[in-house]
Write an enzyme that holds these catalytic residues in place. Structure first.
Site, PDB file in Angstrom:
ATOM      1  N   TYR A 119       6.112   9.723 -12.687  1.00 40.53           N
ATOM      2  CA  TYR A 119       5.862   9.394 -11.287  1.00 40.53           C
ATOM      3  C   TYR A 119       5.995  10.624 -10.407  1.00 40.53           C
ATOM      4  O   TYR A 119       5.245  10.801  -9.444  1.00 40.53           O
ATOM      5  CB  TYR A 119       6.837   8.315 -10.817  1.00 40.53           C
ATOM      6  CG  TYR A 119       6.543   6.942 -11.362  1.00 40.53           C
ATOM      7  CD1 TYR A 119       5.522   6.163 -10.827  1.00 40.53           C
ATOM      8  CD2 TYR A 119       7.282   6.427 -12.412  1.00 40.53           C
ATOM      9  CE1 TYR A 119       5.248   4.898 -11.329  1.00 40.53           C
ATOM     10  CE2 TYR A 119       7.023   5.168 -12.926  1.00 40.53           C
ATOM     11  CZ  TYR A 119       6.003   4.406 -12.381  1.00 40.53           C
ATOM     12  OH  TYR A 119       5.731   3.155 -12.886  1.00 40.53           O
ATOM     13  N   LYS A 138       0.785   3.294 -17.443  1.00 37.39           N
ATOM     14  CA  LYS A 138       1.182   4.670 -17.660  1.00 37.39           C
ATOM     15  C   LYS A 138       2.456   4.700 -18.492  1.00 37.39           C
ATOM     16  O   LYS A 138       3.186   3.710 -18.511  1.00 37.39           O
ATOM     17  CB  LYS A 138       1.353   5.418 -16.345  1.00 37.39           C
ATOM     18  CG  LYS A 138       2.121   4.712 -15.241  1.00 37.39           C
ATOM     19  CD  LYS A 138       3.500   4.186 -15.458  1.00 37.39           C
ATOM     20  CE  LYS A 138       4.543   5.123 -15.965  1.00 37.39           C
ATOM     21  NZ  LYS A 138       5.781   4.403 -16.403  1.00 37.39           N
TER      22      LYS A 138
END
Length: 436
Positions: free
Chosen positions: A261, A176
């Protein structure tokens, strides 16, 4: 017979009789048979059940039963991964994690630094002919030991490398953020679908036990309905020449690198998607580190259920990574929520006439090993990953909305999911087995 053995035999006889003595010394025959009958599942030797060795619970009801021993797959049966990119994350976390993985193994490396790749290969027992440059995808294609590639390079090259991996028929695990733009992410999804290979985004926290427990508690309704969520992920950064501070390679600053996150964590927690976002961006003036990307972002997500999530991220603060969930009858506080290790959960709720604060004790597990094994399991069982490309695409769409909200100073409405299902966890694959 020596005095030591005589002494040992006297102690054993006093403690448990001849049967225990015979078992201790590996004696069989009539002597062993004369002792107490052996339990159906041996208390200390264990027994085989399927592909596992199991032991009976030797503890009383006052203690939690110990977990079963690990049951790793034989090395020859594990899914072989090629690691693409040998930066800090690969060398400090991912490669060591294979030592704790049970279904995945590292069999090849791809790097732009031949000397570093050669040294790393020797350290992990990887053959010298399984080292590849970034322009050697055709060579990698010919390696039957490689079933999947793990893309661990700067965000700006994820798109090209995922397309290359799909083009040679290898499954893809991609770090990511998935890409620099939602358009790139969509292209990656379509390429993997055409090639009939799996695409998973490495959202390690969705596999980590403490984060999973927070999701379970929040969704269970045990402490009422979730009303507000706070998520923060911050750290300091230096070295202006690093790729994370270059927009072409990173796509942005703190938001796509560590703020994601918070965004993904809140979405995974609730299982629903926001309908609007608000945001502010602040960067110090005349700081060469933030000429191209932002230092700090604060953003608010509003969800259809009425939940409001306040999120923040920064490259300019002492390391802090927290997730707090406020419900109608309690609260959940997960410290080090987005860190590689060190998670600590506290749960507050009413207990009679007072407030009870508990700290559940969970087993810490290597997040990278968990996500590697999940990807391997999906390949072996032909299943969709829990965090497929669609999960990464939705985060890209929402981050673009956050940047737009910060630019205009006005809330930005977020439309329906493109190409995803309806209902809870619309962008995710099947739920994880709670026993794992």
């Amino acid at each position: 017979m020596s005095d030591d053995i005589r002494l040992s035999r006297r102690i054993l006889l006093a403690a448990g009789g001849a049967g225990l003595t015979g078992a201790a010394f590996g004696l069989g025959g009539a002597r062993a048979a004369s002792g107490p009958p052996a339990p159906s599942v041996p208390a200390d030797t264990g027994a085989i059940q399927g592909e596992r060795i199991v032991f009976p619970n030797w503890r009383d009801a006052g203690d939690a039963p110990p977990p079963p021993p690990p049951a790793p797959m034989p090395p020859a049966e594990r899914v072989g991964f090629a690691i693409v990119g040998l930066g800090r994350l690969s060398l400090e976390e991912i490669l060591p994690a294979f030592g704790e993985a049970k279904k995945a193994k590292v069999v090849a490396l791809m790097s732009g630094s031949p000397d570093k790749a050669k040294l790393t290969a020797s350290q992990y027992g990887i053959p010298s002919d399984a080292i590849y440059g970034y322009d050697q995808w055709d060579r990698l294609k010919a390696n039957p030991a490689v079933q999947a590639v793990y893309i661990v390079t700067p965000n700006g090259v994820h798109r090209d490398q995922v397309l290359a991996a799909a083009g040679i028929g290898k499954h893809v695990l991609c770090e990511k953020p998935m890409a620099n733009t939602s358009a790139e992410a969509q292209e990656m999804i379509e390429a993997c679908k055409r090639a009939q290979v799996k695409l998973m985004v490495a959202y390690r926290c969705q596999y980590e036990p403490f984060n999973r427990e927070v999701v379970r508690l929040a969704r269970s309704g045990e402490f009422g309905r979730v009303r507000m969520v706070e998520a923060f992920n911050g750290q300091t950064t230096a070295l202006p020449e690093q790729w994370r501070l270059r927009k072409a390679l990173a796509g942005g600053g703190a938001l796509p690198d560590i703020g994601i996150y918070c965004l993904n964590g809140v979405r995974a927690l609730l299982g629903e998607e926001p309908v609007s976002v608000q945001a502010q961006i602040v960067s110090p003036e005349n700081d060469p580190r933030f000429k191209e990307v932002e230092e700090s972002v604060a953003f608010t997500l509003r969800f259809p259920s009425g939940v409001i999530a306040q999120c923040g991220t920064s490259y300019g603060v002492h390391e802090s990574r927290s997730l707090r969930v406020h419900t109608t009858t309690g609260s959940l506080d997960l410290q080090n929520a987005f860190a590689y290790r060190g998670q600590r959960l506290s749960v507050s709720h009413r207990e009679g006439s007072h407030v009870q604060r508990d700290e559940p004790i969970l087993s810490h597990k290597n997040q990278f090993a968990l996500e590697l094994d999940h990807m391997a399991e999906c390949i072996l069982q032909d299943r969709q990953p829990r965090t497929p490309g669609e999960e990464g695409l939705q985060d890209m769409i929402l981050m673009e909305a956050i940047y737009e909200a910060a630019r205009t100073g006005a809330p930005v409405k977020v439309g329906p999911l493109a190409g995803a299902g309806d209902g809870q966890d619309a962008t995710r694959g099947p739920a994880l087995d709670e026993g794992k």
